[in-house]
Design a protein around this motif. Structure first.
Motif, mmCIF file in Angstrom:
data_model
loop_
_atom_site.group_PDB
_atom_site.id
_atom_site.type_symbol
_atom_site.label_atom_id
_atom_site.label_comp_id
_atom_site.label_asym_id
_atom_site.label_seq_id
_atom_site.Cartn_x
_atom_site.Cartn_y
_atom_site.Cartn_z
ATOM 1 N N VAL A 1 0.959 -1.323 -0.085
ATOM 2 C CA VAL A 1 0.103 0.046 -0.397
ATOM 3 C C VAL A 1 1.591 1.310 0.121
ATOM 4 O O VAL A 1 0.853 2.419 -0.799
ATOM 5 C CB VAL A 1 -0.838 0.468 1.239
ATOM 6 C CG1 VAL A 1 -1.992 1.466 0.805
ATOM 7 C CG2 VAL A 1 -1.665 -0.971 1.155
ATOM 8 N N ARG B 1 -5.933 -0.958 8.504
ATOM 9 C CA ARG B 1 -4.857 -0.150 8.855
ATOM 10 C C ARG B 1 -4.275 0.718 8.541
ATOM 11 O O ARG B 1 -4.057 2.557 8.649
ATOM 12 C CB ARG B 1 -4.156 -1.258 9.578
ATOM 13 C CG ARG B 1 -3.015 -0.648 10.711
ATOM 14 C CD ARG B 1 -1.876 -1.498 11.282
ATOM 15 N NE ARG B 1 -1.209 -0.911 12.243
ATOM 16 C CZ ARG B 1 0.053 -0.550 12.506
ATOM 17 N NH1 ARG B 1 0.515 -2.446 12.106
ATOM 18 N NH2 ARG B 1 1.321 -0.418 13.333
ATOM 19 N N ALA B 2 -3.875 -0.041 7.175
ATOM 20 C CA ALA B 2 -2.987 1.412 5.875
ATOM 21 C C ALA B 2 -3.635 2.035 4.702
ATOM 22 O O ALA B 2 -3.366 3.312 4.616
ATOM 23 C CB ALA B 2 -2.367 0.001 5.085
ATOM 24 N N SER B 3 -5.039 2.325 5.626
ATOM 25 C CA SER B 3 -6.036 3.831 4.838
ATOM 26 C C SER B 3 -6.421 4.459 5.830
ATOM 27 O O SER B 3 -7.274 5.636 5.805
ATOM 28 C CB SER B 3 -6.796 2.926 4.127
ATOM 29 O OG SER B 3 -7.452 1.979 4.036
ATOM 30 N N THR B 4 -6.803 3.880 7.156
ATOM 31 C CA THR B 4 -7.321 5.534 7.184
ATOM 32 C C THR B 4 -7.319 5.820 9.175
ATOM 33 O O THR B 4 -6.318 4.770 9.481
ATOM 34 C CB THR B 4 -8.952 4.367 8.342
ATOM 35 O OG1 THR B 4 -9.689 5.211 8.621
ATOM 36 C CG2 THR B 4 -9.029 2.553 8.791
ATOM 37 N N PRO B 5 -7.731 7.098 9.427
ATOM 38 C CA PRO B 5 -6.532 7.384 10.629
ATOM 39 C C PRO B 5 -7.231 6.810 11.957
ATOM 40 O O PRO B 5 -8.373 6.270 11.216
ATOM 41 C CB PRO B 5 -7.061 9.261 10.080
ATOM 42 C CG PRO B 5 -7.091 9.368 8.907
ATOM 43 C CD PRO B 5 -7.998 7.723 8.566
#
Lengths: 363, 340
Positions: free
Chosen positions: B59, B302-306
């Motif tokens: 990602v 996990r890799a995409s959201t704050p």
């Protein structure tokens, strides 16, 4: 019950050696006391012992995220004192390099901001990769990746290579396509908007009262940018308009900076297209007249972090006194006011939205 | 026939004189299965670490570990070895006994919960009528241990993080258990075997979509994965409740965290995705495929959201998730009575 916690000078989110002593009531911030000076190097005093053109490399280390901008500010101050005109091609080239530097700086800001709201390194990696492309272009133009020392009185140290314009346009077109990725990634995420919207609101009147500058000021609805209000170089000719937002929260400051990247991309493209051929080289250092024309000058420039002023009292060959008004220093004073009443987790987006570079603040 | 009774029978066949020690045979059989489950958990934890690194790297537009072993598969082993070889320093104002015993109790309880999972219709070490409830009972003990450990390290960041963790876990537990209650309602059983058998035709994720979403989100909070990784908020609280922990203890906590992820993924797979039901392949393979895919999905989240702020997460939990969970309970009622 009140708790005091000490954040910094070594902490993952303080962007350098900023120390904040935070008084908490539960999860709510009652008081924030910023302590600065951990990176004080006494540059303003140091330059008094050096000749004019020995100092640009010290100036670059003030803001290590955007070194070129301080380099240019210092050299412009000396030019103003000496009464030296900048060559036409050099003006364009300086603008291009400065805007590239602004893009690089804002990309780094974007990277750290995304991390501070808890986005686990995705935007960080993307933005750093794109920033690296910009740095490569700057390296091509100046010969260095980070500390350029490329400005000379009246021009540049070296002219850009032939294919520079072409490469710059190619990179700008790439970034133009890439920016929507960042925007949709962050602004398309409700969690990000929740974390940024309505957080750390700086009212218009407060922005003026506390002397905020740069994107922080423009995020509060004040259309002030040294590039347009005190036009220098050829920003007027390139139809530059400052971008601003009215809400005054972290999201507004985020949007201002994203817009500024877009503006810078357009500025670079049109400057490359309009750039005349000819000589852009500055004056050899040996030929500098030891006697300054103006004893006292004040020069202002819009750096990526905000408006910076340099006040120079010139002596023979060297500054008698050099005063720097650095944007980070002014904006950092807001850490006392903006987070009051916010949650502890909000402190870090607020801090990131001020975009502090401690070298700039501590000097 | 369950695998344990098969082992008991095997022992009886091989050692005829052992027949008088019935209980001993059972203990040996349970211990063997338990060890195999432990091995499976360790392998899963290890591969979660590797998948997490590789997937997040993709990602990020990078490659992740490539040098140590094939595709960097031994990188985590190297890292763990390095961490374990470090000195274990306990801060002066920490309560060493409570801190260490808390950590190991935490690990022990989680392993106990994992032992209660049924990985296929024959492979399990316990199967009893309230196994699901027992697992969730253990899960609800964890906040207390988190708080005790966080507080006992004597670090302010750690105790703030521990408080956050407890508040978060306690507020999401209600929605979680309501979703579980709906599953128990629809399948008429609180035993993994019964629940999976009830999903033979259609998994509950399709029959009760709201319940699935509620359970998945609440489980994310229970596992404290992003966007609910409020406890370990690395940009705010340094390393949360692990700030003052030295490398060896940190490794234990990493293991515990991945085990928690394994447990969470297994529960989602068992309660809502039909567990080991699937065509062609043996049941345990289906179970593992489902767990691995869920883990990969959670890692991509996990890799995409704050990260959510604590109060936002709580508001979401109480005002969105809880009503949805209650609606789902009614939905399950309609489902059971054949109205839908």
């Amino acid at each position: 019950m009140e708790t005091k916690i000490n954040i910094g000078p070594v902490h993952p989110a303080t962007h350098g050696v900023l120390r904040l002593v935070v008084t908490l009531d539960g999860d709510t911030i009652k008081r924030v006391e910023p302590y600065i000076g951990y990176l004080h190097r006494g540059v303003e005093k140091l330059v008094e012992t050096r000749m004019f053109m020995q100092s640009p490399s010290y100036m670059e280390k003030l803001d290590y995220v955007a070194p070129m901008s301080y380099d240019e500010l210092y050299v412009s101050t000396i030019e103003a004192a000496m009464g030296i005109e900048v060559k036409e091609r050099a003006k364009y080239l300086r603008m291009i390099l400065l805007e590239l530097q602004r893009i690089a700086s804002h990309l780094l800001w974007l990277a750290t901001t995304a991390n501070d709201v808890g986005q686990w390194f995705t935007i960080y990696m993307w933005a750093f990769a794109d920033r690296d492309r910009v740095l490569k272009l700057l390296e091509e133009a100046t010969g260095a990746r980070m500390f350029y020392v490329n400005m000379r009185l009246g021009g540049l140290n070296r002219d850009v290579p032939e294919q520079f314009g072409e490469n710059a346009i190619k990179l700008m077109e790439y970034l133009d396509k890439r920016l929507p990725d960042y925007e949709s990634f962050l602004e398309g995420n409700p969690v990000f908007l929740e974390r940024m919207r309505g957080v750390g609101i700086l009212k218009k009147s407060d922005a003026v009262k506390y002397g905020a500058t740069g994107p922080v000021l423009r995020g509060s609805g004040i259309d002030y940018d040294a590039r347009s209000n005190h036009s220098y170089y050829l920003y007027k000719e390139l139809n530059f308009y400052a971008s601003f937002e009215t809400k005054g929260d972290c999201l507004a400051r985020y949007k201002v900076r994203i817009k500024e990247i877009k503006t810078s991309i357009n500025l670079v493209m049109s400057a490359v297209n309009k750039m005349p051929k000819g000589d852009a080289l500055g004056m050899p250092i040996k030929l500098i007249n030891p006697e300054p024309k103006n004893k006292e000058v004040l020069v202002r420039r819009e750096l990526p972090r905000g408006e910076s002023l340099m006040y120079l009292v010139a002596d023979k060959q060297r500054p008698y006194r050099l005063g720097i008004r650095s944007p980070t220093f002014v904006n950092l004073s807001l850490t006392q006011h903006l987070p009051i009443g916010a949650r502890i987790a909000d402190l870090f987006p607020i801090l990131a939205s001020l975009d502090p570079v401690m070298g700039d603040s501590d000097r | 026939m369950a695998i344990e009774s098969a082992i008991v029978e095997y022992i009886a066949k091989m050692l005829p004189f052992a027949q008088q020690y019935q209980s001993l045979q059972l203990i040996i059989a349970a211990a063997l299965v338990g060890l195999v489950i432990l091995a499976i958990v360790v392998i899963f934890d290890y591969s979660f670490g590797w998948i997490e690194r590789k997937l997040i790297a993709r990602v990020h537009l990078r490659r992740g570990p490539t040098k140590v072993g094939l595709f960097g598969i031994l990188q985590n082993a190297a890292d763990v070895t390095k961490l374990l070889s470090k000195e274990n320093i306990v801060p002066a104002n920490a309560n060493k006994v409570i801190m260490l015993s808390g950590i190991f109790l935490f690990a022990f309880l989680l392993m106990l919960a994992v032992q209660m999972l049924n990985m296929s219709s024959v492979f399990f070490s316990f199967s009893f009528s309230i196994a699901v409830l027992a697992v969730f009972a253990i899960l609800s003990l964890l906040p207390i241990l988190v708080f005790i450990v966080g507080w006992s390290t004597g670090n302010k960041f750690a105790s703030i993080s521990a408080q956050r963790s407890v508040i978060l876990l306690v507020s999401f537990e209600l929605s979680l258990l309501l979703a579980v209650a709906a599953v128990g309602f629809a399948s008429g059983s609180f035993d993994f075997q019964g629940i999976v058998a009830a999903q033979a035709n259609l998994p509950f994720a399709i029959l009760m979509p709201i319940g699935f979403v509620v359970f998945f989100i609440a489980m994310l909070a229970e596992m404290e994965r992003s966007p609910f990784d409020i406890r370990e908020a690395d940009s705010e609280l340094v390393a949360g409740w692990l700030t003052d922990m030295s490398a060896p203890m940190y490794v234990v906590m990493l293991f515990v965290d991945y085990t928690r992820m394994f447990l969470g993924c297994s529960l989602i797979a068992l309660l809502f995705l039909g567990g080991w039901n699937g065509p062609l392949l043996p049941g345990i393979v289906w179970f593992m495929i489902k767990v691995a895919l869920l883990a990969a999905f959670i890692i991509v989240i996990r890799a995409s959201t704050p990260r959510m702020r604590l109060d936002q997460a709580l508001r979401f939990g109480w005002s969105v998730l809880l009503p949805l969970a209650i609606i789902n309970l009614f939905w399950a009622y309609l489902l059971v009575n054949g109205i839908i």
